[in-house]
Design a protein around this motif. Structure first.
Motif: not given
Lengths: 366, 313
Positions: B38-43, B93-96, B99-103, B228-229
């Motif tokens: 679920l980390g698409v947005e972050g990536m 992990t995906g949610l994290t 958040m990591f990618g955004t930050g 968009r992610g």
């Protein structure tokens, strides 16, 4: 094995954070004299946005330069318009700050709350309407330079369709659109101003999409009430002209930005902080125009012909002199109904609650 | 609403849909092997910022997009290490990672807010009309008068389809996603394929972010990805894990993203807030309809979201 590996990774991740935390800097200036007057600025965005917050930051720096070491300032950027802002302003009060500038509309209720809780703190809130004994509002008559930019736009459009990328359907923005349209019509009665709402102040992607939608519908010139330089950039890529906002966007985009109605907070910030220092500060509702130099029109691009520039200078002089203001009758709304009779001048109250489009605007107020 | 209006609108929808296509393809490949990232947005954020800074440093469009893809892979590898090797919960992990990618993007990007992509990159990705195909009336104007990366996505869709359905590797990866135990007993490396698919997915998500920062907007601004992610995650479900359907879905959502600004010009008695909410509203509707389908017809890989423990066989 797995667990120790995970622990090592976790520690490795934490090390840089510890380093950064140690190196974090306060942007407060050093205070050589005793008891400088402490002023805090709360920003909605980053000062690097080249728009709204950037101009507040320019004003803050002007004030610092004018008052020198007698004043100590700090700023906090990208503060959401929510309960967090009250916590931040309250923290400044507890840290001995004397004045806080809250530079966005959405801080209004939180600023009021902070003012009530901290009677010794002077709160200055930008663009709102709530005041208290220790809380004032300040804003600018942006509609005046917008009218001037409308004269430029109306003279320069060839398709007679001007696109207007607008943020929210609230009186401030509607007033700007109407003033701009009246300015354009004053030199070109056939002009149409098409409005598209983005429902955001600051979203580069949406602003660009809205700009392209307007260009696709035949506009050859874009104006905006948005805080990024995306609409002028999108226009430039299509070979279209544009009118900036907030700051002199021509500096960042180029000649295709004909001019920008812009903010000029320096004089107000300097005067207000000075009043606070001298103890002459009183609760007020400041709405400065061209004559107070709170708002102005940037220098015009080389593409604007001399006769248009002369016309703008002439109208500007009559506004500054107080001979005339933008919303003077006869004035008709979109449906053709008369709002102001010939010669009638709109009151500040009516301007501040404006909820209709003038004739010539294509779009809806909703 | 004449024909020209539709051509302009659909042409813009293809562009608006391109980052969605790339991200959706990325998440689709990832999910096919059983990882629910679920980390698409972050990536996407990592790809957007690293692609942009690489572009600023090198001025080279090629290296900029390589940088974007590598940043996406880095994000995916963090996810892989935590969920595959350390076997942590994939959802959390995906949610994290989001958040990591955004930050991460905010942290790196703050000093360069407002800066424009190098002119050379902008010039490389102007709209180019393809010979022959571009001359087809209407269709040519909509699909074949675009920038190079849009054309690359057409090729990628076909490649992903070929990989997943026709190649041995892709089929092995699909088995890993459907039934990791069976795959393991066949001698297929579950961990290897999950990492491989994560890396491919991460690269595509990174490219999607790079498309936004380098071509779509071409300047760095905060909050560029703007959900968009998450739309891509929903589109994978909407597409029933099929790359061709994913393209249709992405076009549809790309169109929804921009249709509001165009409909406003027709004085419709509809609130602009409702028009703005359309893509998100549709995302919710898609997810609701999907959850109403019975499990056997949902097309989701059977092993999706579950870490694999060989010892638990």
């Amino acid at each position: 094995m797995k667990r120790s590996l995970a622990l090592v990774c976790l520690l490795a991740l934490l090390v840089p954070f510890a380093l950064f935390a140690g190196g974090a800097q306060e942007s407060a200036t050093e205070a050589p004299v005793e008891e400088p007057y402490k002023v805090a600025f709360v920003y909605i965005g980053p000062p690097g946005d080249l728009g709204w917050t950037y101009m507040h930051d320019v004003g803050k720096k002007e004030m610092e330069a004018a008052l020198g070491s007698a004043v100590e300032t700090t700023l906090i950027e990208s503060v959401e318009e929510g309960p967090d802002s009250a916590r931040i302003m309250g923290q400044y009060a507890r840290n001995g700050y004397d004045m806080v500038f809250a530079t966005s509309f959405g801080y209004m209720d939180y600023a009021l709350e902070t003012a009530m809780d901290n009677p010794d703190l002077l709160v200055e809130h930008c663009s709102g309407y709530k005041t208290a004994d220790n809380m004032s509002t300040y804003f600018g008559r942006m509609y005046q330079p917008r009218y001037l930019s409308g004269i430029v736009a109306g003279s320069m459009t060839e398709t007679n369709i001007i696109g207007y990328v607008a943020a929210f359907p609230i009186p401030e923005v509607i007033r700007g659109i109407n003033a701009f349209t009246l300015g354009a019509q004053s030199v070109n009665p056939d002009v149409e101003v098409k409005v598209v709402w983005t429902n955001t102040w600051y979203d580069p992607v949406k602003e660009r999409e809205a700009a392209i939608a307007l260009l696709d519908s035949g506009a050859d010139l874009l104006a905006q009430h948005q805080d990024t330089t995306e609409p002028p950039k999108a226009a430039k890529e299509r070979g279209a002209l544009s009118i900036g906002y907030d700051a002199d966007m021509g500096q960042f985009v180029g000649e295709s930005v004909l001019c920008s109605p812009m903010w000029n907070w320096g004089p107000y910030y300097t005067a207000t902080v000075k009043a606070g220092m001298e103890g002459t500060w009183e609760s007020h509702q400041f709405w400065g125009g061209l004559s107070e130099d709170t708002v102005k029109l940037s220098a015009m691009s080389a593409l604007v012909p001399a006769d248009v520039q002369a016309k703008v200078t002439e109208v500007q002089a009559s506004i500054v002199a107080g001979d005339w203001d933008v919303f003077t009758g006869p004035l008709y709304d979109q449906s053709g109904a008369m709002i102001l009779a010939d010669g009638e001048v709109m009151s500040d109250g009516d301007m501040l609650s404006m909820g209709f489009f003038v004739e010539g605007v294509v779009g809806t107020v909703n | 609403m004449d024909l020209n209006w539709f051509v302009c609108f659909l042409g813009a929808a293809v562009v608006a849909g391109t980052p969605l296509v790339l991200a959706t393809l990325g998440e689709l490949i990832t999910e096919k092997s059983g990882s629910l990232n679920l980390g698409v947005e972050g990536m996407m954020y990592m790809g957007a910022i690293i692609g942009f800074t690489t572009g600023l440093q090198t001025g080279s469009p090629f290296f900029a997009f390589i940088g974007a893809a590598l940043a996406g892979i880095l994000g995916a590898m963090i996810f892989g290490f935590v969920t595959i090797t350390l076997r942590a919960n994939q959802i959390v992990t995906g949610l994290t990672l989001t958040m990591f990618g955004t930050g991460f993007a905010g942290f790196i990007g703050t000093p360069i807010i407002g800066e424009r992509a190098p002119q050379k990159i902008i010039d490389t990705f102007v709209k180019v009309k393809l010979p022959l195909l571009g001359d087809i009336p209407v269709i040519g104007e909509i699909f074949f008068n675009q920038d190079y990366l849009v054309y690359l996505t057409y090729i990628l869709i076909i490649l992903v389809g070929f990989y997943l359905y026709k190649s041995r590797y892709g089929l092995n990866g699909t088995i890993v996603g459907e039934n990791p135990k069976a795959a393991d007993s066949l001698g297929i490396s579950v961990i290897g394929y999950r990492y491989l698919h994560l890396a491919m997915g991460g690269a595509l998500c990174g490219l999607a972010g790079g498309y936004l920062s380098l071509i779509y907007v071409p300047s760095w601004q905060d909050s560029m990805i703007a959900g968009r992610g998450w739309i891509a995650v929903a589109l994978v479900i909407f597409s029933k894990w099929n790359p061709y359907r994913a393209y249709i879905g992405a076009l549809f959502f790309g169109g929804l993203n921009i249709v509001g600004f165009r409909l406003q010009q027709f004085d419709l008695p509809v609130s602009t807030y409702l028009l703005d909410a359309l893509p998100y509203l549709m995302t919710v509707i898609v997810l609701v309809f999907d959850s109403m389908r019975s499990k056997s017809r949902s097309h989701a890989p059977a092993g999706l979201g579950t870490p694999y423990f060989r010892e638990e066989r």
